[in-house]
Motif scaffolding. Sequence first.
Motif, PDB file in Angstrom:
ATOM      1  N   GLY A 159      64.923 -85.308 -93.006  1.00  0.00           N
ATOM      2  CA  GLY A 159      65.098 -85.005 -91.592  1.00  0.00           C
ATOM      3  C   GLY A 159      65.922 -86.078 -90.905  1.00  0.00           C
ATOM      4  O   GLY A 159      66.054 -87.185 -91.417  1.00  0.00           O
ATOM      5  N   PRO A 160      66.519 -85.740 -89.758  1.00  0.00           N
ATOM      6  CA  PRO A 160      67.330 -86.718 -89.016  1.00  0.00           C
ATOM      7  C   PRO A 160      66.515 -87.955 -88.654  1.00  0.00           C
ATOM      8  O   PRO A 160      65.303 -87.886 -88.451  1.00  0.00           O
ATOM      9  N   ARG A 161      67.222 -89.101 -88.608  1.00  0.00           N
ATOM     10  CA  ARG A 161      66.579 -90.376 -88.307  1.00  0.00           C
ATOM     11  C   ARG A 161      67.448 -91.181 -87.351  1.00  0.00           C
ATOM     12  O   ARG A 161      68.656 -91.031 -87.319  1.00  0.00           O
ATOM     13  N   LEU A 162      66.793 -92.065 -86.617  1.00  0.00           N
ATOM     14  CA  LEU A 162      67.484 -92.963 -85.695  1.00  0.00           C
ATOM     15  C   LEU A 162      67.860 -94.261 -86.406  1.00  0.00           C
ATOM     16  O   LEU A 162      67.064 -94.817 -87.160  1.00  0.00           O
ATOM     17  N   TYR A 163      69.087 -94.711 -86.165  1.00  0.00           N
ATOM     18  CA  TYR A 163      69.570 -95.979 -86.707  1.00  0.00           C
ATOM     19  C   TYR A 163      70.346 -96.712 -85.618  1.00  0.00           C
ATOM     20  O   TYR A 163      71.000 -96.091 -84.780  1.00  0.00           O
ATOM     21  N   ALA A 164      70.305 -98.040 -85.683  1.00  0.00           N
ATOM     22  CA  ALA A 164      71.080 -98.865 -84.756  1.00  0.00           C
ATOM     23  C   ALA A 164      72.568 -98.587 -84.944  1.00  0.00           C
ATOM     24  O   ALA A 164      73.012 -98.251 -86.043  1.00  0.00           O
ATOM     25  N   GLU A 165      73.317 -98.733 -83.863  1.00  0.00           N
ATOM     26  CA  GLU A 165      74.759 -98.458 -83.904  1.00  0.00           C
ATOM     27  C   GLU A 165      75.497 -99.260 -84.957  1.00  0.00           C
ATOM     28  O   GLU A 165      76.524 -98.821 -85.459  1.00  0.00           O
ATOM     29  N   THR A 166      75.000-100.434 -85.283  1.00  0.00           N
ATOM     30  CA  THR A 166      75.710-101.334 -86.184  1.00  0.00           C
ATOM     31  C   THR A 166      75.159-101.341 -87.609  1.00  0.00           C
ATOM     32  O   THR A 166      75.573-102.169 -88.417  1.00  0.00           O
ATOM     33  N   PHE A 167      74.256-100.442 -87.937  1.00  0.00           N
ATOM     34  CA  PHE A 167      73.660-100.426 -89.274  1.00  0.00           C
ATOM     35  C   PHE A 167      74.716-100.037 -90.304  1.00  0.00           C
ATOM     36  O   PHE A 167      75.226 -98.917 -90.305  1.00  0.00           O
ATOM     37  N   ARG A 168      75.066-100.967 -91.179  1.00  0.00           N
ATOM     38  CA  ARG A 168      76.200-100.794 -92.092  1.00  0.00           C
ATOM     39  C   ARG A 168      76.058 -99.626 -93.051  1.00  0.00           C
ATOM     40  O   ARG A 168      77.011 -98.890 -93.290  1.00  0.00           O
ATOM     41  N   ASP A 169      74.880 -99.458 -93.652  1.00  0.00           N
ATOM     42  CA  ASP A 169      74.714 -98.379 -94.630  1.00  0.00           C
ATOM     43  C   ASP A 169      74.971 -97.011 -94.016  1.00  0.00           C
ATOM     44  O   ASP A 169      75.664 -96.178 -94.601  1.00  0.00           O
ATOM     45  N   ILE A 170      74.434 -96.784 -92.840  1.00  0.00           N
ATOM     46  CA  ILE A 170      74.609 -95.458 -92.227  1.00  0.00           C
ATOM     47  C   ILE A 170      76.061 -95.251 -91.788  1.00  0.00           C
ATOM     48  O   ILE A 170      76.596 -94.149 -91.901  1.00  0.00           O
ATOM     49  N   GLY A 226      78.523 -92.316 -93.081  1.00  0.00           N
ATOM     50  CA  GLY A 226      79.304 -91.513 -92.145  1.00  0.00           C
ATOM     51  C   GLY A 226      80.774 -91.473 -92.522  1.00  0.00           C
ATOM     52  O   GLY A 226      81.410 -90.416 -92.512  1.00  0.00           O
ATOM     53  N   LYS A 227      81.338 -92.618 -92.887  1.00  0.00           N
ATOM     54  CA  LYS A 227      82.747 -92.676 -93.297  1.00  0.00           C
ATOM     55  C   LYS A 227      82.999 -91.875 -94.567  1.00  0.00           C
ATOM     56  O   LYS A 227      84.084 -91.333 -94.760  1.00  0.00           O
ATOM     57  N   MET A 228      81.995 -91.825 -95.421  1.00  0.00           N
ATOM     58  CA  MET A 228      82.107 -91.072 -96.676  1.00  0.00           C
ATOM     59  C   MET A 228      81.888 -89.575 -96.455  1.00  0.00           C
ATOM     60  O   MET A 228      82.065 -88.781 -97.376  1.00  0.00           O
ATOM     61  N   GLY A 229      81.465 -89.187 -95.246  1.00  0.00           N
ATOM     62  CA  GLY A 229      81.209 -87.780 -94.953  1.00  0.00           C
ATOM     63  C   GLY A 229      79.857 -87.296 -95.449  1.00  0.00           C
ATOM     64  O   GLY A 229      79.622 -86.090 -95.526  1.00  0.00           O
ATOM     65  N   LEU A 230      78.967 -88.230 -95.784  1.00  0.00           N
ATOM     66  CA  LEU A 230      77.664 -87.859 -96.327  1.00  0.00           C
ATOM     67  C   LEU A 230      76.583 -87.794 -95.253  1.00  0.00           C
ATOM     68  O   LEU A 230      75.499 -87.261 -95.487  1.00  0.00           O
ATOM     69  N   ALA A 231      76.867 -88.358 -94.077  1.00  0.00           N
ATOM     70  CA  ALA A 231      75.941 -88.326 -92.940  1.00  0.00           C
ATOM     71  C   ALA A 231      76.775 -88.146 -91.673  1.00  0.00           C
ATOM     72  O   ALA A 231      77.957 -88.494 -91.650  1.00  0.00           O
ATOM     73  N   GLU A 232      76.132 -87.592 -90.646  1.00  0.00           N
ATOM     74  CA  GLU A 232      76.842 -87.375 -89.387  1.00  0.00           C
ATOM     75  C   GLU A 232      75.903 -87.594 -88.208  1.00  0.00           C
ATOM     76  O   GLU A 232      74.686 -87.439 -88.322  1.00  0.00           O
ATOM     77  N   LEU A 233      76.496 -87.960 -87.084  1.00  0.00           N
ATOM     78  CA  LEU A 233      75.733 -88.119 -85.854  1.00  0.00           C
ATOM     79  C   LEU A 233      75.290 -86.751 -85.348  1.00  0.00           C
ATOM     80  O   LEU A 233      76.051 -85.782 -85.426  1.00  0.00           O
ATOM     81  N   THR A 234      74.078 -86.691 -84.819  1.00  0.00           N
ATOM     82  CA  THR A 234      73.599 -85.429 -84.252  1.00  0.00           C
ATOM     83  C   THR A 234      73.905 -85.344 -82.760  1.00  0.00           C
ATOM     84  O   THR A 234      73.866 -84.268 -82.193  1.00  0.00           O
ATOM     85  N   GLY A 235      74.149 -86.491 -82.144  1.00  0.00           N
ATOM     86  CA  GLY A 235      74.398 -86.527 -80.701  1.00  0.00           C
ATOM     87  C   GLY A 235      73.214 -87.054 -79.911  1.00  0.00           C
ATOM     88  O   GLY A 235      73.336 -87.401 -78.748  1.00  0.00           O
ATOM     89  N   ALA A 236      72.047 -87.137 -80.539  1.00  0.00           N
ATOM     90  CA  ALA A 236      70.854 -87.650 -79.864  1.00  0.00           C
ATOM     91  C   ALA A 236      70.870 -89.182 -79.890  1.00  0.00           C
ATOM     92  O   ALA A 236      71.320 -89.793 -80.860  1.00  0.00           O
ATOM     93  N   THR A 237      70.382 -89.775 -78.804  1.00  0.00           N
ATOM     94  CA  THR A 237      70.320 -91.227 -78.673  1.00  0.00           C
ATOM     95  C   THR A 237      68.964 -91.612 -78.113  1.00  0.00           C
ATOM     96  O   THR A 237      68.437 -90.940 -77.229  1.00  0.00           O
ATOM     97  N   ALA A 262      72.064 -87.324 -89.383  1.00  0.00           N
ATOM     98  CA  ALA A 262      71.545 -86.287 -90.280  1.00  0.00           C
ATOM     99  C   ALA A 262      72.425 -86.239 -91.525  1.00  0.00           C
ATOM    100  O   ALA A 262      73.605 -86.607 -91.486  1.00  0.00           O
ATOM    101  N   ILE A 263      71.858 -85.774 -92.607  1.00  0.00           N
ATOM    102  CA  ILE A 263      72.611 -85.620 -93.850  1.00  0.00           C
ATOM    103  C   ILE A 263      73.532 -84.405 -93.718  1.00  0.00           C
ATOM    104  O   ILE A 263      73.202 -83.422 -93.054  1.00  0.00           O
ATOM    105  N   THR A 264      74.699 -84.479 -94.333  1.00  0.00           N
ATOM    106  CA  THR A 264      75.637 -83.348 -94.345  1.00  0.00           C
ATOM    107  C   THR A 264      75.456 -82.571 -95.650  1.00  0.00           C
ATOM    108  O   THR A 264      74.749 -83.014 -96.563  1.00  0.00           O
TER     109      THR A 264
END
Length: 71
Positions: free
Chosen positions: A19-30, A34-45, A54-56
């Motif tokens: 399920g979607p999870r919250l991460y800090a803006e600067t968390f390197r792994d996430i 995202g750059k790899m296209g494996l995760a994306e922002l949902t828009g929630a903050t 969320a996972i793609t």
Amino acid sequence: MKGKLRPSLHYRLVLLSRGPRLYAETFRDILQLGKMGLAELTGATSTAGSREWAITDAGRIALHDHADGEA
């Protein structure tokens, strides 16, 4: 996806697959996922400024491929 996922990236994908999870803006792994296209922002903050990810479909495929490679 070619190549293996780093253990920390694999772990993040496993968490996101639940399920979607919250991460800090600067968390390197996430950010890397995202750059790899494996995760994306949902828009929630959150009120603390964390953003929801969320996972793609590509992330689910990578997670499946990674599991197949370990068997």
